[in-house]
Design a protein around this motif. Structure first.
Motif, PDB file in Angstrom:
ATOM      1  N   ARG A  46      17.702 -48.889  24.682  1.00 19.01           N
ATOM      2  CA  ARG A  46      16.528 -49.726  24.941  1.00 19.01           C
ATOM      3  C   ARG A  46      16.853 -50.956  25.809  1.00 19.01           C
ATOM      4  NH1 ARG A  46      12.239 -48.172  21.826  1.00 19.01           N
ATOM      5  NH2 ARG A  46      11.231 -50.208  21.927  1.00 19.01           N
ATOM      6  N   THR A  47      17.757 -50.775  26.774  1.00 20.63           N
ATOM      7  CA  THR A  47      18.092 -51.853  27.702  1.00 20.63           C
ATOM      8  C   THR A  47      17.589 -51.564  29.110  1.00 20.63           C
ATOM      9  OG1 THR A  47      20.227 -50.843  28.205  1.00 20.63           O
ATOM     10  CG2 THR A  47      20.180 -52.503  26.433  1.00 20.63           C
ATOM     11  N   GLU A  48      17.222 -50.319  29.349  1.00 14.69           N
ATOM     12  CA  GLU A  48      16.783 -49.896  30.682  1.00 14.69           C
ATOM     13  C   GLU A  48      15.479 -49.121  30.557  1.00 14.69           C
ATOM     14  OE1 GLU A  48      19.772 -48.271  33.493  1.00 14.69           O
ATOM     15  OE2 GLU A  48      18.478 -46.506  33.527  1.00 14.69           O
ATOM     16  N   GLY A  49      14.578 -49.344  31.509  1.00 15.10           N
ATOM     17  CA  GLY A  49      13.305 -48.644  31.490  1.00 15.10           C
ATOM     18  C   GLY A  49      13.001 -48.005  32.828  1.00 15.10           C
ATOM     19  N   GLU A  50      12.533 -46.763  32.770  1.00 15.24           N
ATOM     20  CA  GLU A  50      12.107 -46.067  33.976  1.00 15.24           C
ATOM     21  C   GLU A  50      10.605 -46.221  34.118  1.00 15.24           C
ATOM     22  OE1 GLU A  50      11.823 -41.615  35.948  1.00 15.24           O
ATOM     23  OE2 GLU A  50      13.360 -41.984  34.411  1.00 15.24           O
ATOM     24  N   LEU A  51      10.192 -46.789  35.246  1.00 19.62           N
ATOM     25  CA  LEU A  51       8.781 -47.008  35.538  1.00 19.62           C
ATOM     26  C   LEU A  51       8.166 -45.801  36.225  1.00 19.62           C
ATOM     27  CD1 LEU A  51       9.212 -50.549  37.062  1.00 19.62           C
ATOM     28  CD2 LEU A  51       7.994 -50.054  34.934  1.00 19.62           C
ATOM     29  N   GLY A  52       6.875 -45.610  35.979  1.00 20.40           N
ATOM     30  CA  GLY A  52       6.104 -44.602  36.685  1.00 20.40           C
ATOM     31  C   GLY A  52       4.651 -45.025  36.746  1.00 20.40           C
ATOM     32  N   TRP A  53       3.912 -44.450  37.685  1.00 22.11           N
ATOM     33  CA  TRP A  53       2.512 -44.804  37.832  1.00 22.11           C
ATOM     34  C   TRP A  53       1.772 -43.714  38.578  1.00 22.11           C
ATOM     35  CZ3 TRP A  53       6.328 -48.273  39.574  1.00 22.11           C
ATOM     36  CH2 TRP A  53       6.756 -48.039  40.882  1.00 22.11           C
ATOM     37  N   ILE A  54       0.478 -43.703  38.373  1.00 24.39           N
ATOM     38  CA  ILE A  54      -0.425 -42.851  39.125  1.00 24.39           C
ATOM     39  C   ILE A  54      -1.789 -43.532  39.113  1.00 24.39           C
ATOM     40  CG2 ILE A  54      -0.953 -41.426  37.098  1.00 24.39           C
ATOM     41  CD1 ILE A  54      -1.322 -39.040  39.103  1.00 24.39           C
ATOM     42  N   LEU A  55      -2.465 -43.456  40.231  1.00 24.46           N
ATOM     43  CA  LEU A  55      -3.770 -44.088  40.360  1.00 24.46           C
ATOM     44  C   LEU A  55      -4.729 -43.102  41.009  1.00 24.46           C
ATOM     45  CD1 LEU A  55      -4.848 -47.036  39.831  1.00 24.46           C
ATOM     46  CD2 LEU A  55      -4.667 -47.364  42.286  1.00 24.46           C
ATOM     47  N   ASN A  56      -5.920 -43.023  40.476  1.00 20.37           N
ATOM     48  CA  ASN A  56      -6.952 -42.185  41.083  1.00 20.37           C
ATOM     49  C   ASN A  56      -7.108 -42.607  42.545  1.00 20.37           C
ATOM     50  OD1 ASN A  56      -9.644 -41.364  41.995  1.00 20.37           O
ATOM     51  ND2 ASN A  56      -9.988 -40.744  39.873  1.00 20.37           N
ATOM     52  N   LYS A  57      -7.099 -41.632  43.442  1.00 20.79           N
ATOM     53  CA  LYS A  57      -7.115 -41.929  44.886  1.00 20.79           C
ATOM     54  C   LYS A  57      -8.322 -42.756  45.318  1.00 20.79           C
ATOM     55  CE  LYS A  57      -9.167 -37.473  45.977  1.00 20.79           C
ATOM     56  NZ  LYS A  57      -8.851 -36.082  46.323  1.00 20.79           N
ATOM     57  N   TYR A 113       6.068 -57.940  30.959  1.00 14.97           N
ATOM     58  CA  TYR A 113       5.928 -57.774  29.512  1.00 14.97           C
ATOM     59  C   TYR A 113       7.216 -57.205  28.911  1.00 14.97           C
ATOM     60  CZ  TYR A 113       4.414 -56.442  24.924  1.00 14.97           C
ATOM     61  OH  TYR A 113       4.333 -56.338  23.552  1.00 14.97           O
ATOM     62  N   ALA A 114       7.743 -56.147  29.518  1.00 13.31           N
ATOM     63  CA  ALA A 114       8.917 -55.474  28.960  1.00 13.31           C
ATOM     64  C   ALA A 114      10.159 -56.358  28.995  1.00 13.31           C
ATOM     65  CB  ALA A 114       9.172 -54.168  29.719  1.00 13.31           C
ATOM     66  N   SER A 115      10.301 -57.149  30.036  1.00 10.00           N
ATOM     67  CA  SER A 115      11.478 -58.021  30.091  1.00 10.00           C
ATOM     68  C   SER A 115      11.347 -59.165  29.089  1.00 10.00           C
ATOM     69  CB  SER A 115      11.713 -58.536  31.509  1.00 10.00           C
ATOM     70  OG  SER A 115      10.638 -59.316  31.953  1.00 10.00           O
ATOM     71  N   GLN A 116      10.150 -59.694  28.893  1.00  7.80           N
ATOM     72  CA  GLN A 116       9.948 -60.825  27.988  1.00  7.80           C
ATOM     73  C   GLN A 116       9.851 -60.417  26.519  1.00  7.80           C
ATOM     74  OE1 GLN A 116       6.452 -62.779  29.547  1.00  7.80           O
ATOM     75  NE2 GLN A 116       7.437 -63.132  31.517  1.00  7.80           N
TER      76      GLN A 116
END
Length: 173
Positions: free
Chosen positions: A86-97, A115-118
């Motif tokens: 729980r020291t590293e996080g993989e980000l991902g995203w998707i947005l409706n075009k 948020y995740a860093s704090q």
């Protein structure tokens, strides 16, 4: 858990968003550069959303999937998958075009990093994308991430072609 920004609400992703999630996750134009998408049916989307909701019920979730909402409308999602310690996080995203080009993904991803860093103590963030997905790697760079790897062997779900992949990273103090 919810995260609010100037224009957005990030709220736990779950089955209540099945129709709006399938609108972007089942759309080839929306997902052509993604590993596990497009989803082939609304049932596949529902299965994923049930898993995401179940993860929210855990005391220490392994991942966080957020719906991105603007003015009450679900327009996409942003996520953080944690490594074992729980020291590293993989980000991902998707947005409706329909919502591309308005800065929503940057705003959602930046607020999740903050948020995740704090609050979760995450010190390192990583993200991957297809080397031809210019908007995605441009976003990573705008977030302050640096390209740390370029490799072959990426197989997007919508294509049998082997592609190049970029990995980006961001270290927080």
């Amino acid at each position: 858990m919810e995260i609010r920004t100037k224009r957005l609400l990030l709220s736990p992703l779950g089955p209540q968003y099945v129709n709006t999630a399938f609108a972007y996750s089942g759309d080839l134009e929306n997902t052509k550069f993604m590993l596990d998408l497009p989803e082939e049916s609304i049932e596949e989307t529902a299965e994923f959303l049930i898993k995401a909701e179940a993860e929210w019920q855990k005391e220490f979730p392994e991942f966080y999937e957020f719906a991105i909402l603007t003015e009450g409308t679900h327009i996409g999602s942003v996520c953080l998958y944690l490594n074992e310690d729980r020291t590293e996080g993989e980000l991902g995203w998707i947005l409706n075009k329909r919502y591309w080009g308005h800065g929503y993904t940057f705003e959602a991803a930046q607020s999740l990093i903050d948020y995740a860093s704090q609050n979760l103590g995450i010190k390192k963030f990583i993200a991957y994308c297809d080397s031809e997905n210019i908007p995605s790697y441009s976003l990573m760079e705008k977030l302050g991430m640096s390209r740390v790897l370029c490799r072959s062997g990426r197989k997007n779900r919508s294509s049998s072609e082997e592609r190049m992949e970029y990995k980006y990273a961001l270290e927080k103090e």
